[in-house]
Design a protein around this motif. Sequence first.
Motif, short mmCIF file in Angstrom:
data_model
loop_
_atom_site.label_atom_id
_atom_site.label_comp_id
_atom_site.label_asym_id
_atom_site.label_seq_id
_atom_site.Cartn_x
_atom_site.Cartn_y
_atom_site.Cartn_z
N LEU A 35 0.64 -1.22 0.17
CA LEU A 35 -0.01 0.17 -0.19
C LEU A 35 0.54 1.44 0.10
O LEU A 35 0.51 2.18 -0.78
CB LEU A 35 -1.04 -0.06 1.21
N LYS A 36 1.63 1.17 1.11
CA LYS A 36 2.72 2.23 0.92
C LYS A 36 3.54 2.61 -0.38
O LYS A 36 3.86 3.65 -1.00
CB LYS A 36 3.75 1.98 2.27
N GLN A 37 3.88 1.61 -1.01
CA GLN A 37 4.85 1.43 -2.47
C GLN A 37 3.44 1.97 -3.45
O GLN A 37 4.04 3.06 -4.49
CB GLN A 37 5.20 1.07 -3.08
N PHE A 38 2.24 2.24 -3.45
CA PHE A 38 1.15 2.74 -4.64
C PHE A 38 0.68 4.22 -4.20
O PHE A 38 1.18 4.09 -4.90
CB PHE A 38 0.21 1.03 -4.02
N ILE A 39 0.81 3.85 -3.09
CA ILE A 39 1.09 5.27 -2.35
C ILE A 39 1.68 5.92 -3.04
O ILE A 39 1.67 7.37 -3.64
CB ILE A 39 -0.11 6.08 -1.52
N ALA A 40 3.30 5.87 -2.97
CA ALA A 40 4.39 6.71 -2.96
C ALA A 40 4.45 6.64 -4.62
O ALA A 40 4.49 8.16 -4.73
CB ALA A 40 5.69 5.89 -2.83
N GLY A 41 3.57 5.81 -5.63
CA GLY A 41 4.19 6.03 -6.82
C GLY A 41 2.73 7.41 -7.33
O GLY A 41 3.20 7.70 -8.30
N ALA A 47 -1.54 11.68 -0.59
CA ALA A 47 -2.58 12.20 0.27
C ALA A 47 -4.37 11.53 -0.44
O ALA A 47 -4.50 11.20 0.39
CB ALA A 47 -2.15 13.27 0.71
N LEU A 48 -4.40 12.53 -1.40
CA LEU A 48 -5.17 11.97 -1.95
C LEU A 48 -6.10 10.58 -2.09
O LEU A 48 -6.96 10.19 -2.38
CB LEU A 48 -5.68 12.97 -2.98
N PHE A 53 -8.76 5.71 -0.67
CA PHE A 53 -8.62 4.33 -0.17
C PHE A 53 -9.55 4.23 0.50
O PHE A 53 -10.05 3.16 0.61
CB PHE A 53 -7.20 4.04 -0.35
N GLN A 54 -9.66 5.00 1.66
CA GLN A 54 -10.09 4.61 3.25
C GLN A 54 -11.33 4.79 2.95
O GLN A 54 -11.97 4.23 3.41
CB GLN A 54 -9.69 5.85 4.27
N ALA A 55 -11.76 5.77 1.66
CA ALA A 55 -13.42 6.03 1.69
C ALA A 55 -13.63 4.85 1.15
O ALA A 55 -14.79 4.37 1.58
CB ALA A 55 -13.56 7.20 1.05
N GLN A 80 -0.63 13.38 10.48
CA GLN A 80 -0.86 13.97 9.45
C GLN A 80 -1.75 12.20 8.51
O GLN A 80 -2.84 11.67 7.96
CB GLN A 80 0.35 13.37 8.25
N GLY A 81 -1.28 10.98 9.21
CA GLY A 81 -2.10 10.16 8.34
C GLY A 81 -3.53 9.92 9.91
O GLY A 81 -4.71 9.03 9.04
N PHE A 82 -3.17 10.60 10.81
CA PHE A 82 -3.92 10.27 11.44
C PHE A 82 -5.48 10.76 10.81
O PHE A 82 -7.04 10.94 10.50
CB PHE A 82 -4.62 11.15 12.94
N LEU A 83 -5.11 12.98 10.03
CA LEU A 83 -5.94 13.13 10.48
C LEU A 83 -6.35 12.87 8.26
O LEU A 83 -7.94 13.10 8.07
CB LEU A 83 -5.18 14.46 9.35
N TYR A 84 -5.62 11.68 7.88
CA TYR A 84 -5.46 11.54 6.52
C TYR A 84 -7.09 10.18 6.27
O TYR A 84 -8.46 9.70 6.03
CB TYR A 84 -4.75 10.81 5.40
N ASN A 85 -6.83 9.55 7.62
CA ASN A 85 -7.53 8.45 7.79
C ASN A 85 -9.14 9.14 8.16
O ASN A 85 -9.98 8.33 7.60
CB ASN A 85 -6.84 7.78 8.66
N TYR A 86 -9.15 9.48 9.14
CA TYR A 86 -9.94 10.20 9.44
C TYR A 86 -11.08 11.32 8.08
O TYR A 86 -11.96 10.68 7.96
CB TYR A 86 -10.36 11.61 10.01
N ILE A 87 -10.56 12.22 7.63
CA ILE A 87 -11.35 12.65 6.46
C ILE A 87 -12.01 11.18 5.63
O ILE A 87 -12.71 11.67 4.74
CB ILE A 87 -10.93 13.29 5.37
#
Length: 192
Positions: A35-41, A47-48, A53-55, A80-87
């Motif tokens: 997941l980290k590599q996918f997002i980093a790509g 972040a978006l 993904f979380q939604a 930041q992880g908490f904020l992105y998870n929350y949103i």
Amino acid sequence: MKNLSGIVTIGTMAALVAFVIYGLKTGIFYDAESLKQFIAGFGITGALVFVIFQAVQVVFPVLPGGIGCLGGVLIYGAYQGFLYNYIGICIGSVAAFLIAKNYGSAFLKKIFGEELHEKYVRWVDHKHFDRLFALAIFLPVAPDDYLCYLAGTTKMTLKKFTAIILLAKPAAIAAYSLGLTTLFNWGVTLLK
């Protein structure tokens, strides 16, 4: 206007299904490093992508929500992880509620199965459903994704639902994030 809404809903559902299939085939739903590599790509737009993904994982619960929370903290750090998870989780929760408002209880049975539905459907008729729902969302022990759908089959308004999600979700997300990060780090230490 109703036809446009239906088209947007179908288009969004199709895109989400395609993403879920892609995620299952590539393994990004099962491994924090993948997941980290996918997002980093995605670079700066990562972040978006993570928020989306979380939604999506709320609407299509293919993995426990705690895994996504852990991923957010591992990828972006605690705050930041908490904020992105929350949103992302709040957006997905509202989407699940609205889907259930449109498709009803029969849809829940098909998606989640009869057993889970029967376990919680009696909550719907409880005179204090709103309070039970808020408590379940606040505590990180209930099947939150399903309960968001279930709330959509009640008379609860979108305004009240959104208020409960926005106010009660932070505690559960923080508990998942902190608890799973601690367990993950402890596990990594044991493996060294």
